[in-house]
Design an enzyme around this catalytic site. Structure first.
Site, short mmCIF file in Angstrom:
data_model
loop_
_atom_site.label_atom_id
_atom_site.label_comp_id
_atom_site.label_asym_id
_atom_site.label_seq_id
_atom_site.Cartn_x
_atom_site.Cartn_y
_atom_site.Cartn_z
N GLU A 1 25.44 17.62 81.87
CA GLU A 1 25.42 17.47 83.33
C GLU A 1 24.85 18.70 84.02
OE1 GLU A 1 29.05 14.61 84.44
OE2 GLU A 1 28.78 16.21 85.88
N HIS B 1 30.11 14.73 55.58
CA HIS B 1 29.94 13.48 54.84
C HIS B 1 29.33 12.42 55.75
CE1 HIS B 1 32.28 15.22 51.57
NE2 HIS B 1 32.83 15.89 52.56
N LYS C 1 27.39 6.76 90.60
CA LYS C 1 28.62 6.48 91.37
C LYS C 1 28.29 5.62 92.59
CE LYS C 1 31.46 10.57 90.29
NZ LYS C 1 32.25 11.67 90.83
O1 PA5 Z 1 31.45 17.62 86.42
C1 PA5 Z 1 31.48 16.82 87.33
O2 PA5 Z 1 31.24 17.14 88.51
C2 PA5 Z 1 31.80 15.36 87.07
O3 PA5 Z 1 31.86 15.07 85.73
C3 PA5 Z 1 33.16 15.02 87.70
O4 PA5 Z 1 34.16 15.80 87.12
C4 PA5 Z 1 33.48 13.54 87.50
O5 PA5 Z 1 32.44 12.74 88.00
C5 PA5 Z 1 34.78 13.19 88.22
O6 PA5 Z 1 34.68 13.51 89.58
P1 PA5 Z 1 35.95 13.66 90.49
O7 PA5 Z 1 36.79 14.77 89.96
O8 PA5 Z 1 35.41 13.94 91.83
O9 PA5 Z 1 36.69 12.36 90.43
#
Ligand code: PA5
Length: 447
Positions: free
Chosen positions: A279, A308, A421
Site C-alpha cells: 500500500e 517444501h 472503498k
Molecule cells: O493502511 C491503511 O490506510 C488501510 O489499510 C486501512 O487501515 C484500512 O483500509 C482500514 O481503514 P480504517 O481503519 O479507516 O477502517
C-alpha cells in the site's frame, strides 16, 4: 539486537549480474540516504506529512492509559477485534507471536458470514469485549461487523451492552466517534497523522495487545530502538541500509520482495509486511506527478515450512526475487531430540536440539539460494520477545519510509485502496455515491 547480514546480496557471493558491490553502493548512496533521513525526521512533526507513527513509541502517556484501561478489564475472557487492513494486521501478527497471557483475541477482518456467525455462537457475550477499530470510522467491512456485534450484544445483554463495546477511531472524523459519545462508550483515538498500516503502536494495535497480555512497554522500547537507528549516520542506519538493498534489488529486476521468518510464531508477520509495502510503495505517480508505476511486490513465506513449497521457485524460477530471512539467535524453550533404537538411520539427529535443526535449515536455504545466484539477506533478532518485535516492526516501517524517498513516491497515501472503498459504497447504495453507482451500472458492474 537487530542485525543484518547482507553477505548474500554481494556480487562476490552471487555474481555481478544479480549481486551488488555493497560497500561501493552504500558509499554512492550515502548522500541520498542522509538527505532522505533528514527529510523524514524534519517532516515527522508536520501533521500533514502523516509521519505521526515516528512519535508513537515516545508517547508514554498514551501507553499508560492503554495499560491502565486493559488492567481494569479483568472480566474479559475474549475480545472481538473488528478492523481491516492496517486496523487489524499488526495486532494480529503480534498476538500470534506474543499473546497468550490474557484475553483471547478474535480478529474479524473479512465480511464472510459463516466465520462471524460461528464466533457469535461460540463466544460468551457476558465476558466478551467488542473492540471496533477504524481510523476513518466509515470502512464498510468494519461497520458491517460492528452492526452485527452491536445487535448480538444488545440481544444477549440488554441495557448492559455499553460496557462491552470499545471504540478506536479518529479523534473527530467518521460515524464511530459521535456514536461512542452518545452511548458513553470507552474510546481511544488514532492520531490524525498516523495512517492505518503505520498504526500498530497506537491504540489500534496496543489496546487489543494489552488486553491479550502482551508487554506493551517492551514493544515501545523496541520501537524506540528502531527510531534511534533510523536517526543514525548511514553506516549505522539499519533501515536506510535495508531500504537501499531493496531498492537496488528492484533496479536489478528483483521485483518481488519475499519476507520469510524462520518461526511459526512469526507466520503472520509477512501479511502485515505485505500490506505495509504494497500500500505504501505501489504507486502510479511519483511526487512530481510523473507516471511511474513502481513498487516491489511483497510476498509472504515461512521457514522452514516453505522450504517444501516456495523455495523450489525461489531457487530455480525467474531471477526476480530478493528473499529476506528473519532468524532468531536464541530459541527460548528448546527440545532435545531423543535417541530411538529402532530408528538408527536418524542418529544424525539424536541429541541435537530442534532449534539447532531450524537454524541449520535457515542457513542451508540462504546458502542454497546464494549458490544459485539468488539475492537474499538475513535479519537476526536475539530472541522473540516484545522488545525485539517492537524493534523489527518499527524497523520495517522505517524501511518503507526510506523506500518511499528512494522511489520518490508518497508512501503515506493509498489512492488505489480508497477507490475500491468508494466503488463498494456505490454498489451498496450509499447516498453520497449515487453518481458513481450510475457509472458502475452503465459499465455493467453488479454486486
Ligand atoms: O493502511 C491503511 O490506510 C488501510 O489499510 C486501512 O487501515 C484500512 O483500509 C482500514 O481503514 P480504517 O481503519 O479507516 O477502517
Amino acid at each position: 539486537m537487530l542485525q543484518v547480514d547482507f553477505g548474500n546480496i554481494g556480487s562476490q557471493r552471487i555474481g555481478p549480474e544479480q549481486g551488488v558491490e555493497w560497500a561501493r553502493e552504500l558509499e554512492a548512496a550515502a548522500a541520498k540516504l542522509k538527505s532522505a533521513r533528514d527529510s523524514l525526521w524534519n517532516r515527522a512533526s508536520d501533521a500533514a506529512a502523516m509521519l505521526g507513527w515516528v512519535r508513537l513509541p515516545d508517547d508514554a502517556e498514551a501507553a499508560r492509559e492503554i495499560v491502565a484501561f486493559s488492567a481494569a478489564q479483568d472480566w474479559v475472557s475474549d475480545v472481538l477485534v473488528l478492523g481491516i487492513g492496517g486496523s487489524a494486521l499488526g495486532a494480529k501478527a503480534l498476538d500470534a507471536a506474543l499473546g497468550g497471557g490474557g484475553a483471547r483475541l478474535h480478529f474479524v477482518d473479512n465480511v464472510e458470514p459463516e466465520p462471524l456467525a460461528a464466533l457469535f455462537e461460540r463466544l460468551d457475550p457476558r465476558t466478551t469485549l467488542v473492540n471496533v477499530i477504524s481510523k476513518s470510522g466509515t470502512t464498510a467491512e468494519t461497520m458491517a461487523a460492528f452492526l452485527l456485534a452491536l445487535a448480538w450484544l444488545r440481544k444477549h445483554l440488554g441495557e448492559g451492552w455499553q460496557k462491552h463495546a470499545l471504540v478506536t477511531t479518529d479523534p473527530e472524523r467518521g460515524v464511530l466517534r459521535p456514536f461512542a459519545r452518545e452511548h458513553g462508550l470507552a474510546s481511544f483515538a488514532v492520531p490524525a497523522d498516523v495512517g492505518g498500516r503505520f498504526s500498530v503502536f497506537s491504540a489500534v494495535g496496543l489496546l487489543p495487545l494489552a488486553l491479550a497480555g502482551v508487554d506493551v512497554d517492551g514493544l515501545l522500547a523496541g520501537a524506540r530502538q528502531a527510531n534511534q537507528t533510523a536517526r543514525a549516520g548511514v553506516a549505522q542506519n539499519t533501515p536506510a541500509q535495508t531500504a537501499l538493498a531493496q531498492y537496488l534489488a528492484w533496479r536489478k529486476g528483483q521485483r518481488i520482495s519475499v519476507l520469510m521468518p524462520y518461526s511459526s510464531r512469526l507466520a503472520l508477520l509477512p501479511a502485515w509486511f505485505v500490506q505495509l509495502h504494497a500500500e505504501s510503495l505501489g504507486k502510479a505517480y511519483d511526487r512530481s506527478g510523473s507516471r511511474v508505476h513502481v513498487g516491489p511486490t511483497p510476498l509472504a513465506a515461512v521457514g522452514a515450512t516453505d522450504q517444501h513449497s516456495q523455495v523450489q521457485l525461489f531457487r530455480e524460477g525467474p531471477y526476480d526475487k530478493l528473499v529476506v530471512f528473519v532468524r532468531l539467535r536464541e530459541a527460548g524453550r528448546d527440545l532435545t531430540l531423543p535417541a530411538e533404537e529402532g530408528l538408527r538411520a536418524l542418529d544424525y539427529l539424536f541429541g541435537k536440539s530442534l532449534f539447532q535443526l531450524l537454524s541449520a535449515e535457515a542457513a542451508a536455504t540462504a546458502h542454497a539460494l546464494a549458490e544459485a545466484r539468488r539475492a537474499n539477506y538475513t535479519l537476526f533478532l536475539d530472541r522473540l520477545d516484545a522488545f525485539h518485535l517492537g524493534w523489527l516492526l518499527q524497523h520495517l516501517m522505517w524501511q518503507t519510509a526510506f523506500l518511499g524517498e528512494l522511489f520518490n513516491v508518497n508512501a503515506f497515501d493509498q489512492p488505489g485502496v480508497e477507490l475500491g472503498k468508494r466503488y463498494t459504497y456505490a454498489l451498496m447504495g450509499h447516498p453520497q455515491f449515487r453518481e458513481l453507482a450510475r457509472q458502475l451500472q452503465e459499465a455493467g458492474v453488479r454486486p
